[in-house]
Design a protein around this motif. Structure first.
Motif, PDB file in Angstrom:
ATOM      1  N   ILE A  34       0.856  -1.182   0.000  1.00  0.00           N
ATOM      2  CA  ILE A  34       0.000   0.000   0.000  1.00  0.00           C
ATOM      3  C   ILE A  34       0.895   1.236   0.000  1.00  0.00           C
ATOM      4  N   PRO A  35       0.352   2.392  -0.381  1.00  0.00           N
ATOM      5  CA  PRO A  35       1.169   3.610  -0.402  1.00  0.00           C
ATOM      6  C   PRO A  35       1.591   4.000   1.012  1.00  0.00           C
ATOM      7  N   PRO A  36       2.650   4.778   1.128  1.00  0.00           N
ATOM      8  CA  PRO A  36       3.024   5.322   2.437  1.00  0.00           C
ATOM      9  C   PRO A  36       1.880   6.166   2.998  1.00  0.00           C
ATOM     10  N   ALA A  37       1.796   6.240   4.317  1.00  0.00           N
ATOM     11  CA  ALA A  37       0.729   7.005   4.974  1.00  0.00           C
ATOM     12  C   ALA A  37       0.763   8.460   4.534  1.00  0.00           C
ATOM     13  N   ILE A  38      -0.438   9.022   4.309  1.00  0.00           N
ATOM     14  CA  ILE A  38      -0.590  10.425   3.915  1.00  0.00           C
ATOM     15  C   ILE A  38      -1.376  11.130   5.013  1.00  0.00           C
ATOM     16  N   PRO A  39      -0.794  12.108   5.689  1.00  0.00           N
ATOM     17  CA  PRO A  39      -1.460  12.737   6.839  1.00  0.00           C
ATOM     18  C   PRO A  39      -2.840  13.313   6.524  1.00  0.00           C
ATOM     19  N   LEU A  40      -3.059  13.793   5.311  1.00  0.00           N
ATOM     20  CA  LEU A  40      -4.344  14.407   4.979  1.00  0.00           C
ATOM     21  C   LEU A  40      -5.455  13.379   4.769  1.00  0.00           C
ATOM     22  N   ILE A  41      -5.087  12.102   4.642  1.00  0.00           N
ATOM     23  CA  ILE A  41      -6.092  11.067   4.375  1.00  0.00           C
ATOM     24  C   ILE A  41      -6.349  10.243   5.631  1.00  0.00           C
ATOM     25  N   SER A  42      -7.598  10.268   6.099  1.00  0.00           N
ATOM     26  CA  SER A  42      -8.041   9.377   7.164  1.00  0.00           C
ATOM     27  C   SER A  42      -8.613   8.113   6.523  1.00  0.00           C
ATOM     28  N   ALA A  43      -8.569   7.012   7.246  1.00  0.00           N
ATOM     29  CA  ALA A  43      -9.063   5.746   6.698  1.00  0.00           C
ATOM     30  C   ALA A  43     -10.022   5.091   7.673  1.00  0.00           C
ATOM     31  N   ILE A  44     -10.967   4.328   7.121  1.00  0.00           N
ATOM     32  CA  ILE A  44     -11.904   3.526   7.914  1.00  0.00           C
ATOM     33  C   ILE A  44     -11.929   2.118   7.330  1.00  0.00           C
ATOM     34  N   SER A  45     -11.815   1.120   8.196  1.00  0.00           N
ATOM     35  CA  SER A  45     -11.923  -0.275   7.772  1.00  0.00           C
ATOM     36  C   SER A  45     -12.872  -1.004   8.700  1.00  0.00           C
ATOM     37  N   ASN A  46     -13.617  -1.956   8.143  1.00  0.00           N
ATOM     38  CA  ASN A  46     -14.508  -2.766   8.973  1.00  0.00           C
ATOM     39  C   ASN A  46     -13.858  -4.068   9.413  1.00  0.00           C
ATOM     40  N   ARG A  47     -12.555  -4.221   9.104  1.00  0.00           N
ATOM     41  CA  ARG A  47     -11.810  -5.409   9.541  1.00  0.00           C
ATOM     42  C   ARG A  47     -10.706  -4.998  10.503  1.00  0.00           C
ATOM     43  N   LEU A  48     -10.653  -5.692  11.624  1.00  0.00           N
ATOM     44  CA  LEU A  48      -9.695  -5.329  12.666  1.00  0.00           C
ATOM     45  C   LEU A  48      -8.259  -5.558  12.216  1.00  0.00           C
ATOM     46  N   ASP A  49      -7.980  -6.671  11.542  1.00  0.00           N
ATOM     47  CA  ASP A  49      -6.601  -6.933  11.133  1.00  0.00           C
ATOM     48  C   ASP A  49      -6.113  -5.905  10.122  1.00  0.00           C
ATOM     49  N   THR A  50      -6.993  -5.509   9.197  1.00  0.00           N
ATOM     50  CA  THR A  50      -6.624  -4.485   8.220  1.00  0.00           C
ATOM     51  C   THR A  50      -6.345  -3.161   8.912  1.00  0.00           C
ATOM     52  N   THR A  51      -7.209  -2.803   9.869  1.00  0.00           N
ATOM     53  CA  THR A  51      -7.006  -1.568  10.624  1.00  0.00           C
ATOM     54  C   THR A  51      -5.657  -1.578  11.326  1.00  0.00           C
ATOM     55  N   GLN A  52      -5.344  -2.672  11.989  1.00  0.00           N
ATOM     56  CA  GLN A  52      -4.083  -2.760  12.719  1.00  0.00           C
ATOM     57  C   GLN A  52      -2.886  -2.711  11.779  1.00  0.00           C
ATOM     58  N   ASP A  53      -2.988  -3.368  10.615  1.00  0.00           N
ATOM     59  CA  ASP A  53      -1.897  -3.328   9.639  1.00  0.00           C
ATOM     60  C   ASP A  53      -1.655  -1.912   9.148  1.00  0.00           C
ATOM     61  N   LEU A  54      -2.733  -1.195   8.838  1.00  0.00           N
ATOM     62  CA  LEU A  54      -2.590   0.179   8.359  1.00  0.00           C
ATOM     63  C   LEU A  54      -2.039   1.096   9.450  1.00  0.00           C
ATOM     64  N   GLN A  55      -2.498   0.910  10.666  1.00  0.00           N
ATOM     65  CA  GLN A  55      -1.996   1.725  11.777  1.00  0.00           C
ATOM     66  C   GLN A  55      -0.505   1.503  11.985  1.00  0.00           C
ATOM     67  N   ARG A  56      -0.070   0.259  11.866  1.00  0.00           N
ATOM     68  CA  ARG A  56       1.358  -0.031  12.015  1.00  0.00           C
ATOM     69  C   ARG A  56       2.191   0.648  10.928  1.00  0.00           C
ATOM     70  N   GLN A  57       1.564   0.891   9.785  1.00  0.00           N
ATOM     71  CA  GLN A  57       2.271   1.545   8.689  1.00  0.00           C
ATOM     72  C   GLN A  57       2.064   3.052   8.688  1.00  0.00           C
ATOM     73  N   GLY A  58       1.522   3.570   9.785  1.00  0.00           N
ATOM     74  CA  GLY A  58       1.433   5.013   9.967  1.00  0.00           C
ATOM     75  C   GLY A  58       0.143   5.666   9.541  1.00  0.00           C
ATOM     76  N   TRP A  59      -0.816   4.882   9.038  1.00  0.00           N
ATOM     77  CA  TRP A  59      -2.087   5.463   8.601  1.00  0.00           C
ATOM     78  C   TRP A  59      -2.981   5.785   9.795  1.00  0.00           C
ATOM     79  N   ASN A  60      -3.723   6.872   9.677  1.00  0.00           N
ATOM     80  CA  ASN A  60      -4.749   7.226  10.650  1.00  0.00           C
ATOM     81  C   ASN A  60      -6.008   6.456  10.279  1.00  0.00           C
ATOM     82  N   CYS A  61      -6.108   5.225  10.774  1.00  0.00           N
ATOM     83  CA  CYS A  61      -7.182   4.317  10.377  1.00  0.00           C
ATOM     84  C   CYS A  61      -8.033   3.943  11.580  1.00  0.00           C
ATOM     85  N   HIS A  62      -9.356   3.954  11.388  1.00  0.00           N
ATOM     86  CA  HIS A  62     -10.305   3.649  12.459  1.00  0.00           C
ATOM     87  C   HIS A  62     -11.075   2.369  12.113  1.00  0.00           C
TER      88      HIS A  62
END
Length: 349
Positions: A34-62
């Motif tokens: 996936i692309p590097p985290a972009i501060p202006l982009i917030s993310a939402i996922s309905n899967r916990l593992d996906t959320t955790q993976d994105l958070q570990r890569q610096g994304w602001n994901c809920h």
């Protein structure tokens, strides 16, 4: 580049973001590329593992079931959506995008021709007077940019996506469920077989006073296990909507049970005399070796020394061979035309 060209079409647009944007993360995304985290982009996922993976890569994901109503109106300049498999879910997000986007803001959607992406682009385009822009990676992979001046008086039919409804049922329960849960309006045939034989499979073990359901969905196995054995069931799932529905079913039928959002029960430290599991080896997840091992390892980790773990899988899944790494005893007492029930005991972990 990812393995899905439809994601790549969205990723290329991320570079143009200059104001607050929202990324609705499809549940079938591969988080390895996936692309590097972009501060202006917030993310939402309905899967916990996906959320955790994105958070570990610096994304602001809920993590939630796409609770877009809780977000402020006209807050985003851009919204990105790779069309999910559930049509009602896609329509719900398109409807909400009108409210969430600022005047002149745009919804970017992508997908494959066989997924109906052209139809989604056309339907979304009927909600605005601004011409829709489309482009493609190849003949099968399309994207569209739908720009809104403001909310439209009309909406797409989202089948009341946000609401639980009593969809599938049998002679004992009418289950509360909703779009966004795999097989949300059906009773899985493999799970049905497990319930039919559950009492027989555990008859020799007189010490079962609780159970763990790994990958509970809307709660079919969990509720029947609680009913048949008169025990408390801890149910876990990666999917936010599944956890909500399963808990609603426990509460509605006043059964002993607790539904928790967890990734393969990673955060549960207890051991149980019974573990039940119908792994998500279906379209969208595949039959990856590491996924098979993950479910088996979790079952072994959470099973008591004298406990029983019961899996139901398609006949072609080599579960027994893999299970021998985690359990001393492995047997397949029930085999049907399409499914097999595998009973495991004496965990090695």
């Amino acid at each position: 580049m990812s393995t899905d060209k439809a994601f790549d079409l969205l990723y290329s647009e991320f570079k143009q973001v200059s104001a607050a944007a929202l990324w609705i993360v499809d549940e079938n995304i591969s988080t390895h590329i996936i692309p590097p985290a972009i501060p202006l982009i917030s993310a939402i996922s309905n899967r916990l593992d996906t959320t955790q993976d994105l958070q570990r890569q610096g994304w602001n994901c809920h993590f939630n079931d796409y609770l877009l109503e809780n977000l402020g109106e006209h807050h985003f300049q851009s919204i990105f959506l790779r069309i999910p498999k559930e049509k009602a879910q896609a329509h719900y997000i398109i409807n909400q995008a009108q409210r969430l986007l600022s005047g002149g803001g745009s919804l970017y959607i992508s997908g494959l021709k066989q997924e109906g992406i052209k139809g989604f682009i056309e339907r979304a385009g009927t909600l605005t007077n601004i011409p829709t822009e489309t482009w493609k990676a190849d003949k099968q992979t399309w994207a569209g940019k739908i720009t809104f001046e403001g909310p439209s008086p009309s909406t797409l039919d989202d089948k009341s996506y946000r609401s639980l409804r009593q969809a599938p049922g049998d002679s004992h329960f009418r289950f509360w469920s909703k779009p966004g849960i795999f097989g949300w309006d059906k009773i899985d045939k493999g799970s049905e077989r497990l319930v039919q034989h559950l009492a027989m499979l555990v008859a020799e073990n007189k010490d079962i006073d609780s159970a763990l359901d790994i990958g509970c969905g809307y709660g079919y196995l969990s509720l029947h296990t609680a009913r048949l054995l008169d025990i408390s069931v801890t149910a876990t799932d990666n999917n936010a909507a599944a956890v909500t529905a399963c808990q609603a079913n426990f509460d509605h039928y006043q059964l002993q049970g607790n539904a928790l959002a967890d990734n393969c029960a990673d955060n549960i430290n207890s051991r149980y005399p019974l573990v039940i599991c119908n792994p998500p080896f279906h379209s969208g997840f595949g039959v990856e070796n590491d996924l098979t091992d993950r479910f088996l390892q979790s079952a072994a980790t959470h099973l008591t020394k004298r406990g029983i773990a019961i899996f139901v899988v398609n006949l072609h899944i080599p579960l027994e061979r893999k299970a021998s790494h985690y359990f001393t005893h492995c047997e397949t007492p029930i085999i049907t035309d399409h499914f097999k029930l595998v009973r495991l005991s004496q965990p090695k972990i």
